[in-house]
Scaffold this motif. Structure first.
Motif, mmCIF file in Angstrom:
data_model
loop_
_atom_site.group_PDB
_atom_site.id
_atom_site.type_symbol
_atom_site.label_atom_id
_atom_site.label_comp_id
_atom_site.label_asym_id
_atom_site.label_seq_id
_atom_site.Cartn_x
_atom_site.Cartn_y
_atom_site.Cartn_z
ATOM 1 N N SER A 78 -0.588 6.505 4.877
ATOM 2 C CA SER A 78 -1.609 7.500 5.494
ATOM 3 C C SER A 78 -0.590 8.624 6.335
ATOM 4 N N THR A 153 -6.873 3.123 -5.391
ATOM 5 C CA THR A 153 -7.194 1.444 -5.036
ATOM 6 C C THR A 153 -8.592 1.189 -4.892
ATOM 7 N N ASP A 172 1.655 9.233 -4.601
ATOM 8 C CA ASP A 172 1.310 8.036 -4.149
ATOM 9 C C ASP A 172 1.140 6.679 -4.968
ATOM 10 N N LYS A 196 0.557 -3.714 -0.499
ATOM 11 C CA LYS A 196 -0.137 -4.027 -1.709
ATOM 12 C C LYS A 196 0.757 -4.586 -2.777
HETATM 13 C C1 PLP Z 1 -3.747 1.552 0.851
HETATM 14 C C2 PLP Z 1 -3.406 2.878 0.388
HETATM 15 C C3 PLP Z 1 -3.011 3.878 1.231
HETATM 16 C C4 PLP Z 1 -3.160 3.727 2.735
HETATM 17 O O1 PLP Z 1 -2.190 3.001 3.116
HETATM 18 P P1 PLP Z 1 -1.723 2.670 4.551
HETATM 19 O O2 PLP Z 1 -0.479 2.043 4.695
HETATM 20 O O3 PLP Z 1 -2.874 1.738 5.188
HETATM 21 O O4 PLP Z 1 -1.906 4.096 5.467
HETATM 22 C C5 PLP Z 1 -2.751 5.250 0.774
HETATM 23 N N1 PLP Z 1 -2.869 5.165 -0.510
HETATM 24 C C6 PLP Z 1 -3.170 4.430 -1.355
HETATM 25 C C7 PLP Z 1 -3.272 4.919 -3.117
HETATM 26 C C8 PLP Z 1 -3.526 3.236 -0.899
HETATM 27 O O5 PLP Z 1 -3.690 2.228 -1.841
#
Ligand code: PLP
Length: 360
Positions: A78, A153, A172, A196
């Motif tokens: 984020s 996600t 991303d 993840k």
């Molecule tokens: C989980 C996720 C985020 C946010 O991740 P944080 O580390 O909590 O900020 C952003 N983009 C995608 C695609 C995600 O799966």
């Protein structure tokens, strides 16, 4: 005897058991040095060795060329939503963004604080059930970059292709990095929150082409400046040392498994099995266009939503955890990242079949 459950959480997500066991074995006394990695100075030779090995292994896994920097930063994916325009969007330029769901929209909203954002394409006309074909994208000539999320996600929508564009692609990959091979040279920048498919939270990995450095705005905070991070080996201040170490253990584990090519085969078999089961059932459904379905996050619904609670309770009782869908989407979601094997899919499918037989 391990009593570990199958954890289908979207993130922080399951980690390979072998990695957790190794971390456990090394916890109190790392390599006979009499201290935990958590207690090491990030400037010590031992820790710098751990950090460099992690980067080396990631470079090897993804064949990252020398003209890309690998950064191990904080603030999660984020924070990148702000760091990207602060570093890559000059005052008078426009950035193109592709809207495919909640995460890409968050990136768009944040970027708008820093400059003109053109939403060049959106999955909205399909109600976020399919990707906008590239022929329809309204790209800005001379855009500073094009941003998209390779895997949504929450919605369960994933790019099975890489967009073709003149501007650098900024992607991303938080929830699908390392799940299958990719050609890093097709991108200007790749970033991924660790929790993840990489390791514990507290860490975000940035892979950036060197020629994109050195363009940060004057107001860009020092701690958010990629160039400064690169110049200091991601140690301008104290990094998330333990998360970085654990990420390194995951990279070693991935190499032992045969690398991202082997993960692709496994992940393909896993998602094929789960989607085929859902598609062959009248009781479960997944609404995403087949070609855009995520390999990592599989949302599904029960034909009778009144049974959701019973489904989740039964799953929990069997050690199938965190199948509840995101609060904005409802229904169920199975996140099946690298750390989950085919055995997790078989256990889930067996339970789903049984539940359908008894209650469907
Ligand atoms: C989980 C996720 C985020 C946010 O991740 P944080 O580390 O909590 O900020 C952003 N983009 C995608 C695609 C995600 O799966």
């Amino acid at each position: 005897m391990s009593n570990r459950a199958f954890n289908f959480c979207a993130g922080p997500a399951a980690l390979p058991e072998a990695v957790l066991k190794r971390a456990q074995a090394e916890m109190l006394d790392w390599h006979g040095k009499g201290l935990s990695v958590m207690e090491m100075s990030h400037r010590s030779d031992d820790y710098v060795g751990i950090a460099e090995a992690a980067e080396r292994n990631l470079r090897e896994l993804l064949s990252i060329p020398a003209h890309y920097k690998v950064l191990f930063l904080q603030g999660g994916a984020s924070q990148q939503f702000a760091e990207i325009p602060l570093n890559l969007l000059p005052e008078n330029a426009t950035a193109d963004y592709i809207d495919t769901g909640i995460w890409s929209r968050k990136a768009i909203d944040e970027a708008r604080r820093y400059g003109p954002v053109n939403v060049a394409a959106s999955a909205k006309p399909s109600n976020y059930m399919d990707l906008p074909a590239q022929a329809q994208w309204q790209l800005t000539p001379g855009a500073a970059y094009i941003h998209y999320a390779s895997n949504e996600t929450i919605g369960g929508l994933q790019f099975g292709w890489v967009p073709q564009a003149d501007a650098p692609l900024v992607v991303d990959m938080s929830s699908d990095i390392l799940s299958r091979p990719l050609d890093v040279t097709q991108f200007g920048m790749i970033y991924a929150g660790a929790q993840k498919n990489i390791g514990p939270s507290g860490l975000v990995v940035v892979i950036i082409r060197e020629d994109l450095l050195g363009k940060a705005r004057a107001v860009c905070p020092t701690m958010l400046n990629y160039t400064i991070a690169a110049e200091h080996g991601s140690m301008y201040n104290t990094p998330a040392t333990y998360s970085w170490y654990l990420a390194g253990l995951v990279f070693e584990w991935l190499k032992e498994q045969g690398g991202v090519g082997a993960m692709e085969q496994r992940n393909r078999a896993k998602k094929d099995r789960l989607y085929a089961f859902i598609d062959n059932s009248d009781f479960y459904s997944n609404p995403i266009a087949p070609a855009a379905r995520s390999w990592m996050n599989v949302p599904f619904r029960l034909a009778d939503e009144a049974l959701n609670k019973a489904f989740l309770a039964g799953a929990d009782a069997r050690g199938l955890l965190n199948l509840k869908g995101h609060r904005t989407v409802g229904g169920m979601r199975a996140s099946i990242y690298n750390a989950l094997g085919q055995d997790a899919i078989e256990a889930l499918v067996a339970y789903m079949a049984e539940f359908e037989k008894e209650r469907g």
